[in-house]
Design a protein around this motif. Structure first.
Motif, PDB file in Angstrom:
ATOM      1  N   HIS A  69       2.985  11.440   1.321  1.00 19.25           N
ATOM      2  CA  HIS A  69       4.168  11.393   2.065  1.00 19.25           C
ATOM      3  C   HIS A  69       4.126  11.457   3.390  1.00 19.25           C
ATOM      4  CE1 HIS A  69       8.546  11.790   2.486  1.00 19.25           C
ATOM      5  NE2 HIS A  69       8.514  12.920   3.415  1.00 19.25           N
ATOM      6  N   GLY A  70       3.095  10.506   3.966  1.00 20.50           N
ATOM      7  CA  GLY A  70       2.909  10.232   5.450  1.00 20.50           C
ATOM      8  C   GLY A  70       1.816  10.830   6.054  1.00 20.50           C
ATOM      9  N   ALA A  71       0.924  11.734   5.165  1.00 14.79           N
ATOM     10  CA  ALA A  71      -0.317  12.202   5.869  1.00 14.79           C
ATOM     11  C   ALA A  71      -1.514  11.437   6.137  1.00 14.79           C
ATOM     12  CB  ALA A  71      -0.788  13.154   4.730  1.00 14.79           C
ATOM     13  N   LEU A  86       0.863   4.357  -2.557  1.00 12.47           N
ATOM     14  CA  LEU A  86       0.504   5.689  -2.247  1.00 12.47           C
ATOM     15  C   LEU A  86       1.888   6.660  -2.614  1.00 12.47           C
ATOM     16  CD1 LEU A  86      -0.835   4.893   1.217  1.00 12.47           C
ATOM     17  CD2 LEU A  86      -1.934   6.456  -0.435  1.00 12.47           C
ATOM     18  N   HIS A  87       3.115   6.129  -2.572  1.00 14.40           N
ATOM     19  CA  HIS A  87       4.303   6.877  -2.836  1.00 14.40           C
ATOM     20  C   HIS A  87       4.172   7.371  -4.423  1.00 14.40           C
ATOM     21  CE1 HIS A  87       6.678   4.905   0.444  1.00 14.40           C
ATOM     22  NE2 HIS A  87       6.237   5.956   0.800  1.00 14.40           N
ATOM     23  N   TYR A  88       3.657   6.337  -5.341  1.00 14.11           N
ATOM     24  CA  TYR A  88       3.526   6.652  -6.649  1.00 14.11           C
ATOM     25  C   TYR A  88       2.322   7.694  -6.763  1.00 14.11           C
ATOM     26  CZ  TYR A  88       6.282   3.004  -8.206  1.00 14.11           C
ATOM     27  OH  TYR A  88       7.391   2.231  -8.427  1.00 14.11           O
ATOM     28  N   THR A 124       5.924  10.067  12.297  1.00 11.04           N
ATOM     29  CA  THR A 124       4.360  10.422  12.316  1.00 11.04           C
ATOM     30  C   THR A 124       3.838   9.585  11.445  1.00 11.04           C
ATOM     31  OG1 THR A 124       4.750  12.375  10.915  1.00 11.04           O
ATOM     32  CG2 THR A 124       4.673  12.562  13.169  1.00 11.04           C
ATOM     33  N   CYS A 125       4.425   8.854  10.591  1.00  5.69           N
ATOM     34  CA  CYS A 125       3.761   8.168   9.441  1.00  5.69           C
ATOM     35  C   CYS A 125       3.008   6.867   9.662  1.00  5.69           C
ATOM     36  CB  CYS A 125       4.679   7.700   8.267  1.00  5.69           C
ATOM     37  SG  CYS A 125       4.017   7.020   6.853  1.00  5.69           S
ATOM     38  N   ALA A 126       1.778   6.841   9.612  1.00  7.39           N
ATOM     39  CA  ALA A 126       0.846   5.584   9.950  1.00  7.39           C
ATOM     40  C   ALA A 126       1.392   4.107   9.400  1.00  7.39           C
ATOM     41  CB  ALA A 126      -0.498   5.791   9.555  1.00  7.39           C
ATOM     42  N   LEU A 127       2.176   4.362   8.047  1.00  8.90           N
ATOM     43  CA  LEU A 127       2.531   3.441   7.273  1.00  8.90           C
ATOM     44  C   LEU A 127       3.988   2.929   7.240  1.00  8.90           C
ATOM     45  CD1 LEU A 127       0.304   3.536   4.046  1.00  8.90           C
ATOM     46  CD2 LEU A 127      -0.252   2.128   6.119  1.00  8.90           C
ATOM     47  N   ALA A 128       4.699   3.509   8.078  1.00  9.07           N
ATOM     48  CA  ALA A 128       5.905   3.394   8.153  1.00  9.07           C
ATOM     49  C   ALA A 128       6.578   1.923   8.576  1.00  9.07           C
ATOM     50  CB  ALA A 128       6.843   4.165   9.414  1.00  9.07           C
ATOM     51  N   GLU A 129       7.499   1.386   7.763  1.00  8.14           N
ATOM     52  CA  GLU A 129       7.789   0.173   7.897  1.00  8.14           C
ATOM     53  C   GLU A 129       8.117  -0.252   9.347  1.00  8.14           C
ATOM     54  OE1 GLU A 129      10.668  -2.748   5.046  1.00  8.14           O
ATOM     55  OE2 GLU A 129      10.721  -0.622   4.917  1.00  8.14           O
ATOM     56  N   PRO A 177      13.350   2.929   1.945  1.00  6.69           N
ATOM     57  CA  PRO A 177      12.773   4.448   1.929  1.00  6.69           C
ATOM     58  C   PRO A 177      12.399   4.805   3.202  1.00  6.69           C
ATOM     59  CG  PRO A 177      11.744   3.082   0.326  1.00  6.69           C
ATOM     60  CD  PRO A 177      12.491   2.318   1.201  1.00  6.69           C
ATOM     61  N   CYS A 178      11.544   4.047   4.066  1.00  3.93           N
ATOM     62  CA  CYS A 178      11.325   4.377   5.507  1.00  3.93           C
ATOM     63  C   CYS A 178      12.581   4.824   6.235  1.00  3.93           C
ATOM     64  CB  CYS A 178      10.509   3.471   6.209  1.00  3.93           C
ATOM     65  SG  CYS A 178       8.726   3.083   5.539  1.00  3.93           S
ATOM     66  N   GLU A 179      13.643   4.023   6.244  1.00  2.00           N
ATOM     67  CA  GLU A 179      14.831   4.345   7.059  1.00  2.00           C
ATOM     68  C   GLU A 179      15.147   5.640   7.025  1.00  2.00           C
ATOM     69  OE1 GLU A 179      16.636  -0.136   6.026  1.00  2.00           O
ATOM     70  OE2 GLU A 179      18.019   1.538   6.416  1.00  2.00           O
ATOM     71  N   VAL A 180      14.988   6.364   5.627  1.00  2.00           N
ATOM     72  CA  VAL A 180      15.832   7.574   5.455  1.00  2.00           C
ATOM     73  C   VAL A 180      14.685   8.646   5.444  1.00  2.00           C
ATOM     74  CG1 VAL A 180      17.927   6.845   4.541  1.00  2.00           C
ATOM     75  CG2 VAL A 180      16.123   7.103   3.077  1.00  2.00           C
ATOM     76  N   CYS A 181      13.488   8.247   5.772  1.00  3.72           N
ATOM     77  CA  CYS A 181      12.402   9.252   5.334  1.00  3.72           C
ATOM     78  C   CYS A 181      12.022  10.268   6.489  1.00  3.72           C
ATOM     79  CB  CYS A 181      11.185   8.537   5.235  1.00  3.72           C
ATOM     80  SG  CYS A 181       9.585   9.670   4.827  1.00  3.72           S
ATOM     81  N   SER A 182      11.824  11.474   6.262  1.00  2.52           N
ATOM     82  CA  SER A 182      11.568  12.578   7.295  1.00  2.52           C
ATOM     83  C   SER A 182      10.247  12.369   7.878  1.00  2.52           C
ATOM     84  CB  SER A 182      11.616  13.858   6.513  1.00  2.52           C
ATOM     85  OG  SER A 182      10.648  13.785   5.547  1.00  2.52           O
ATOM     86  N   ARG A 218       0.785  -1.282   0.086  1.00  2.00           N
ATOM     87  CA  ARG A 218      -0.086  -0.088   0.058  1.00  2.00           C
ATOM     88  C   ARG A 218       1.021   1.282  -0.021  1.00  2.00           C
ATOM     89  NH1 ARG A 218      -5.130  -0.100   2.976  1.00  2.00           N
ATOM     90  NH2 ARG A 218      -5.996  -0.958   0.891  1.00  2.00           N
ATOM     91  N   ARG A 219       1.880   1.313   0.855  1.00  2.00           N
ATOM     92  CA  ARG A 219       2.724   2.382   0.962  1.00  2.00           C
ATOM     93  C   ARG A 219       3.477   2.881  -0.474  1.00  2.00           C
ATOM     94  NH1 ARG A 219       5.302  -0.120   5.165  1.00  2.00           N
ATOM     95  NH2 ARG A 219       6.703  -1.704   4.318  1.00  2.00           N
ATOM     96  N   GLU A 220       3.558   1.626  -1.170  1.00  2.19           N
ATOM     97  CA  GLU A 220       4.502   1.944  -2.263  1.00  2.19           C
ATOM     98  C   GLU A 220       3.405   2.561  -3.341  1.00  2.19           C
ATOM     99  OE1 GLU A 220       7.446  -0.683  -3.232  1.00  2.19           O
ATOM    100  OE2 GLU A 220       7.680   0.840  -4.736  1.00  2.19           O
TER     101      GLU A 220
HETATM  102  S1  SF4 Z   1       7.886   6.709   6.489  1.00  3.73           S
HETATM  103 FE1  SF4 Z   1       7.808   5.092   4.832  1.00  3.73          FE
HETATM  104  S2  SF4 Z   1       5.760   4.815   4.411  1.00  3.73           S
HETATM  105 FE2  SF4 Z   1       5.852   6.663   5.540  1.00  3.73          FE
HETATM  106  S3  SF4 Z   1       5.981   8.154   3.998  1.00  3.73           S
HETATM  107 FE3  SF4 Z   1       8.036   7.754   4.550  1.00  3.73          FE
HETATM  108  S4  SF4 Z   1       8.932   6.265   3.155  1.00  3.73           S
HETATM  109 FE4  SF4 Z   1       6.464   6.403   2.826  1.00  3.73          FE
END
Ligand code: SF4
Length: 220
Positions: free
Chosen positions: A19-21, A13-15, A210-215, A201-206, A9-11
Motif C-alpha cells: 500500500h504505497g511503502a 504489488l496490490h495483490y 507519498t506513493c512512488a507508483l501512484a498513477e 484505485p489511485c484516485e481514491v487512495c490514501s 507493477r502496482r497491480e
Molecule cells: S496510490 Fe495507487 S499505486 Fe499507490 S498504493 Fe495507492 S492505489 Fe496503489
C-alpha cells in the motif's frame, strides 16, 4: 491465443497487500523474474460473445444475471458481452512448483499472475472500447461474478454459454473455483449513452500523496 501483456507493477504489488511503502531492489528483482517466468511459459486465451439485451438478459439464452448491481449496471444498455479469459495451466504449474520450493518467489509469482490475467482483460477491453466507439457506443465497467451482489455461480453460467471448457480449457468446479485458477469471467454492457465508471484505485487512495507508483507519477 492472445498476446502476453506487460504486467502493471502496482497491480501485482496490490495483490501482495502493498500500500504505497518504499520498494527495495531485491523485491523489484524478484518481480522482474516472476514476470519473465510467466511471459516465457503462459499462453493466455480469451473468448467473448455479444448479445442483445432483452429484459436485462442476454437474448437467446436462459441466463438471468444474478443480483441487483448488474441490473443497475446494464440499465441503459442495449447489448451485453459475456467474456472469459485464462492464463492456462502453465501458470498454475509454475506457481505450484515455486511454492513447493519455499521462499517468497511463489507468492510473488501468484500475485504477478493475477496482475497478468487482469492485463489480458484490460488489453481486450481497450480494443473493444475502440470498436464500440466506432459505432457511437459506450461501455460500462467490466463486472465479474463475486463483484457487488453478483453470485459466484454466475461464473459457471457464463462458462457454459461460452463453452469455455471446450474452447479455452476453462472450467468451474462444484465449489465455483475456476480451473485454471488465473482466469476471469465477466460481463460488459454497451450503451448509446456515456456510462459512469468506478474511480481508478489511485484516485481514491490514501497513500496517493507519498506513493512512488501512484498513477500519473514517473516511476521505475
Ligand atoms: S496510490 Fe495507487 S499505486 Fe499507490 S498504493 Fe495507492 S492505489 Fe496503489
Amino acid at each position: 491465443m492472445v498476446p502476453v501483456p506487460r504486467i502493471e507493477r502496482r497491480e501485482a504489488l496490490h495483490y501482495m497487500g502493498w500500500h504505497g511503502a518504499a520498494l527495495d531492489d531485491a523485491l523489484l528483482g524478484q518481480m522482474d523474474r516472476a514476470e519473465q517466468q510467466l511471459t516465457e511459459n503462459v499462453r493466455p486465451h480469451l473468448i467473448a460473445r455479444r448479445f442483445s439485451l432483452r429484459n436485462g438478459c442476454p437474448d437467446g439464452t436462459e441466463y438471468v444475471p444474478g443480483g441487483s448491481d448488474i441490473c443497475e449496471l446494464l440499465a441503459e444498455c442495449h447489448s451485453v458481452i459475456l467474456m472469459a479469459a485464462t492464463l492456462g495451466e502453465a501458470a498454475d504449474r509454475l506457481i505450484r512448483r515455486s511454492m513447493l520450493q519455499g521462499g517468497s518467489q511463489g507468492f510473488i509469482l501468484d500475485a504477478a499472475a493475477s496482475a497478468m490475467i487482469e492485463a489480458v482483460c484490460n488489453a481486450w477491453e481497450n480494443g473493444l472500447r475502440k470498436h464500440v466507439r466506432e459505432e457511437n457506443g459506450y461501455l460500462t465497467d467490466r463486472f465479474s461474478p463475486g463483484y457487488g451482489d453478483m453470485p459466484l455461480e454466475d461464473g459457471r453460467k457464463i462458462c457454459n454459454i461460452l463453452e469455455t471448457g471446450k474452447k479455452i480449457g476453462l472450467t468451474v468446479s462444484a465449489s465455483n473455483i475456476m480451473l485454471p485458477q488465473k482466469s476471469v469471467t465477466a460481463l460488459i454492457g454497451i450503451s448509446d449513452k456515456i456510462q459512469k465508471h468506478r474511480p481508478a484505485p489511485c484516485e481514491v487512495c490514501s497513500a496517493r500523496g507519498t506513493c512512488a507508483l501512484a498513477e500519473g507519477r514517473n516511476h521505475r
